[in-house]
Design a protein around this motif. Structure first.
Motif, mmCIF file in Angstrom:
data_model
loop_
_atom_site.group_PDB
_atom_site.id
_atom_site.type_symbol
_atom_site.label_atom_id
_atom_site.label_comp_id
_atom_site.label_asym_id
_atom_site.label_seq_id
_atom_site.Cartn_x
_atom_site.Cartn_y
_atom_site.Cartn_z
ATOM 1 N N PHE A 76 19.155 26.920 -17.455
ATOM 2 C CA PHE A 76 18.381 27.970 -18.341
ATOM 3 C C PHE A 76 17.484 28.460 -17.891
ATOM 4 O O PHE A 76 16.418 28.254 -17.316
ATOM 5 C CB PHE A 76 17.865 27.204 -19.836
ATOM 6 C CG PHE A 76 17.266 28.241 -20.525
ATOM 7 C CD1 PHE A 76 17.875 29.362 -21.139
ATOM 8 C CD2 PHE A 76 16.134 28.028 -20.892
ATOM 9 C CE1 PHE A 76 17.473 30.263 -21.869
ATOM 10 C CE2 PHE A 76 15.327 29.026 -21.712
ATOM 11 C CZ PHE A 76 15.871 30.194 -22.147
ATOM 12 N N HIS A 80 11.334 31.388 -25.077
ATOM 13 C CA HIS A 80 11.581 30.121 -25.771
ATOM 14 C C HIS A 80 12.681 29.382 -25.373
ATOM 15 O O HIS A 80 13.682 30.076 -24.660
ATOM 16 C CB HIS A 80 11.776 30.478 -27.423
ATOM 17 C CG HIS A 80 10.596 31.058 -27.981
ATOM 18 N ND1 HIS A 80 9.327 30.516 -28.235
ATOM 19 C CD2 HIS A 80 10.414 32.351 -28.261
ATOM 20 C CE1 HIS A 80 8.314 31.362 -28.869
ATOM 21 N NE2 HIS A 80 8.990 32.582 -28.768
ATOM 22 N N LEU A 81 12.937 28.039 -25.543
ATOM 23 C CA LEU A 81 14.271 27.538 -25.613
ATOM 24 C C LEU A 81 15.284 28.121 -26.369
ATOM 25 O O LEU A 81 14.570 28.725 -27.530
ATOM 26 C CB LEU A 81 14.234 26.138 -25.944
ATOM 27 C CG LEU A 81 13.868 25.122 -24.713
ATOM 28 C CD1 LEU A 81 13.731 23.723 -25.286
ATOM 29 C CD2 LEU A 81 15.090 25.151 -23.523
ATOM 30 N N TYR A 94 16.909 29.444 -29.722
ATOM 31 C CA TYR A 94 17.000 29.042 -30.918
ATOM 32 C C TYR A 94 17.799 29.773 -31.976
ATOM 33 O O TYR A 94 18.324 30.796 -31.560
ATOM 34 C CB TYR A 94 15.384 29.277 -31.173
ATOM 35 C CG TYR A 94 14.962 30.778 -31.370
ATOM 36 C CD1 TYR A 94 14.997 31.778 -32.067
ATOM 37 C CD2 TYR A 94 14.486 31.273 -30.176
ATOM 38 C CE1 TYR A 94 14.833 32.977 -32.463
ATOM 39 C CE2 TYR A 94 13.990 32.572 -30.142
ATOM 40 C CZ TYR A 94 14.219 33.410 -30.885
ATOM 41 O OH TYR A 94 13.709 35.053 -31.141
ATOM 42 N N GLU A 135 15.391 20.363 -24.856
ATOM 43 C CA GLU A 135 15.288 20.868 -23.341
ATOM 44 C C GLU A 135 15.961 19.662 -22.648
ATOM 45 O O GLU A 135 16.603 20.093 -21.527
ATOM 46 C CB GLU A 135 13.783 20.958 -22.785
ATOM 47 C CG GLU A 135 13.666 21.380 -21.284
ATOM 48 C CD GLU A 135 12.317 21.514 -20.925
ATOM 49 O OE1 GLU A 135 11.880 22.193 -19.764
ATOM 50 O OE2 GLU A 135 11.180 21.600 -21.694
ATOM 51 N N PHE A 165 19.637 20.212 -22.164
ATOM 52 C CA PHE A 165 19.937 20.973 -21.027
ATOM 53 C C PHE A 165 20.003 20.299 -19.611
ATOM 54 O O PHE A 165 20.782 20.572 -18.849
ATOM 55 C CB PHE A 165 19.066 22.375 -21.092
ATOM 56 C CG PHE A 165 19.252 23.393 -22.185
ATOM 57 C CD1 PHE A 165 20.315 24.446 -22.007
ATOM 58 C CD2 PHE A 165 18.736 23.321 -23.418
ATOM 59 C CE1 PHE A 165 20.596 25.192 -22.858
ATOM 60 C CE2 PHE A 165 18.790 24.157 -24.417
ATOM 61 C CZ PHE A 165 19.906 25.127 -24.208
ATOM 62 N N THR A 213 15.116 25.129 -32.444
ATOM 63 C CA THR A 213 16.151 25.079 -31.225
ATOM 64 C C THR A 213 17.510 24.905 -31.362
ATOM 65 O O THR A 213 17.757 23.825 -32.157
ATOM 66 C CB THR A 213 15.350 24.229 -30.020
ATOM 67 O OG1 THR A 213 15.364 22.936 -30.502
ATOM 68 C CG2 THR A 213 14.034 25.081 -29.841
#
Length: 412
Positions: free
Chosen positions: A77, A40-41, A43, A67, A70, A63
């Motif tokens: 990431f 996952h992103l 969180y 995204e 980032f 999150t």
């Protein structure tokens, strides 16, 4: 073509993400690489024991940053990846897929993992809560009539107990010590939480150990030190957490209940930093007492501080510890470390809310612990935190008097 050296962060939780963005906020223009083990992103973890368990909708990870953010900040990431070794001489991090990432400065933000209970090893009806996937699996078992046993009466265990009751499960909490919330929460406040859980139908067994776990196809039988046997559809182990230090140890960095750092969050290697749940650090507000904190805000603050110091700021860590827990309608907050106090003063706020002020022998306010409905204690705990940071010695009578505003003590 050789990769440009930059800032590398191992661990993509609250601390690591905060550090990555803080590097950009402080003007760093070189490569920033954030390495995380999950798909996952990054969180938030606090909701896993609360909202993720009781929300009506199917939960999704909350999150920390989208995204797109980032990408906007040019933060690389790398998810679903594990750092396997560090060459401190060459200043390179090796990933399990064979990639080698050079660094100028390196930050460990590896966090902590649930402490295992060896007796429960191998039981398919015993689990711990660490990841979003863990939360989904536990949530699926929180059904009306389900028999849930929680081993450990700390924050996570009791938050899960409250969530399980909200979903109609039967809950028993087993605590080896003489009361729940023994670490960091005064007994007077722990009693309020204990009573609230019992009123909700939770069975709490203190001074109770576990002899064995015995699985069958459908459930697990837990034999207690009292000789009683409890049958559970699911047992959740919540007996604390251990810092993730294996890679630091393999890299010959100093460790001991965490990765050892100085006032600037530097490890024994000046180009390697550690922050958040994985590090043990000196608390300036308590004369350099070394602690390891498992707290959301500490992870945020130290991530940002580590980033500034990786860029040469050399700022010492000076924040006051702060913890919180939500259980049922009650909000609990603690600023500072209550065990630093030798005298306790109570202030009643009405509607069952109150704050305990903890004073050192010299009269300094060293901690404040509060509980009440919702956010009823939040403002005063924040003001108390500011008094603690200033080393204030407030008048005892004024601390106890609810009609004396703490803001006036701060001004004084």
């Amino acid at each position: 073509m050789a990769m440009e050296r930059g800032m590398v962060i191992i661990g993509a939780g609250e601390c690591g993400v905060r550090a990555a963005f803080a590097l950009r906020e402080n003007g760093y223009g070189g490569p920033v690489t954030l390495i995380g083990t999950e798909k996952h992103l990054p969180y938030e973890r606090p909701p896993l024991s609360k909202e993720a368990m009781v929300s009506e909708d199917h939960p999704s990870p909350r999150t920390i940053a989208a995204e797109s953010l980032f990408n906007e900040k040019n933060i690389d990431f790398i998810g679903s990846s594990t750092a396997t070794s560090i060459d401190r001489g060459e200043k390179r991090v090796a990933l399990e897929d064979g990639r080698q990432i050079p660094y100028e400065r390196l930050l460990f933000a590896t966090g902590a993992i649930p402490r295992p209970l060896p007796l429960a090893a191998g039981s398919k009806h015993c689990t711990t809560l660490r990841s979003f996937e863990d939360a989904l699996a536990i949530r699926a078992r929180f059904q009306p009539g389900a028999r849930i046993v929680i081993v450990g009466g700390g924050f996570i265990g009791l938050e899960l107990a409250a969530s399980a009751r909200k979903r109609g499960a039967s809950v028993t909490v087993i605590e080896a010590q003489s009361r729940i919330m023994m670490r960091g929460v005064p007994e007077e406040i722990a009693k309020v939480i204990d009573t609230r859980h019992r009123d909700e139908g939770v069975t709490i067994l203190c001074d109770t150990g576990i002899v064995s776990f015995a699985d069958n196809a459908e459930n697990v039988a837990i034999t207690l030190s009292t000789g009683n046997v409890i049958v559970a559809d699911l047992a959740i182990i919540g007996i604390g957490a251990t810092p993730v230090t294996a890679l630091a140890e393999a890299s010959s960095l100093e460790t001991g209940n965490g990765i050892v750092v100085n006032d600037w969050l530097q490890t024994s290697d000046p180009d390697v930093y550690a922050a958040g749940d994985c590090c043990i650090f000196p608390l300036a507000v308590y004369g350099g007492r070394r602690v390891r904190l498992e707290a959301w805000r500490n992870a945020q603050e130290q991530g940002a501080l580590a980033a500034r110091n990786m860029l040469g700021a050399q700022e010492p860590h000076q924040a006051v510890p702060w913890f919180w827990s939500d259980q049922y309608e009650l909000g609990l907050q603690v600023a500072g470390l209550s065990d630093e106090g030798t005298q306790t003063i109570r202030r009643d706020l009405g509607d069952g809310a109150f704050i305990l002020f903890h004073l050192a022998a010299d009269g300094r306010l060293v901690a404040a612990s509060g509980i009440g409905p919702g956010n009823s204690v939040a403002k005063d705990i924040r003001l108390a935190e500011m008094l603690i940071a200033r080393g204030a010695t407030p008048d005892i009578a004024q601390l106890a008097a609810s009609d004396v505003k703490l803001k006036s003590l701060l001004a004084a």
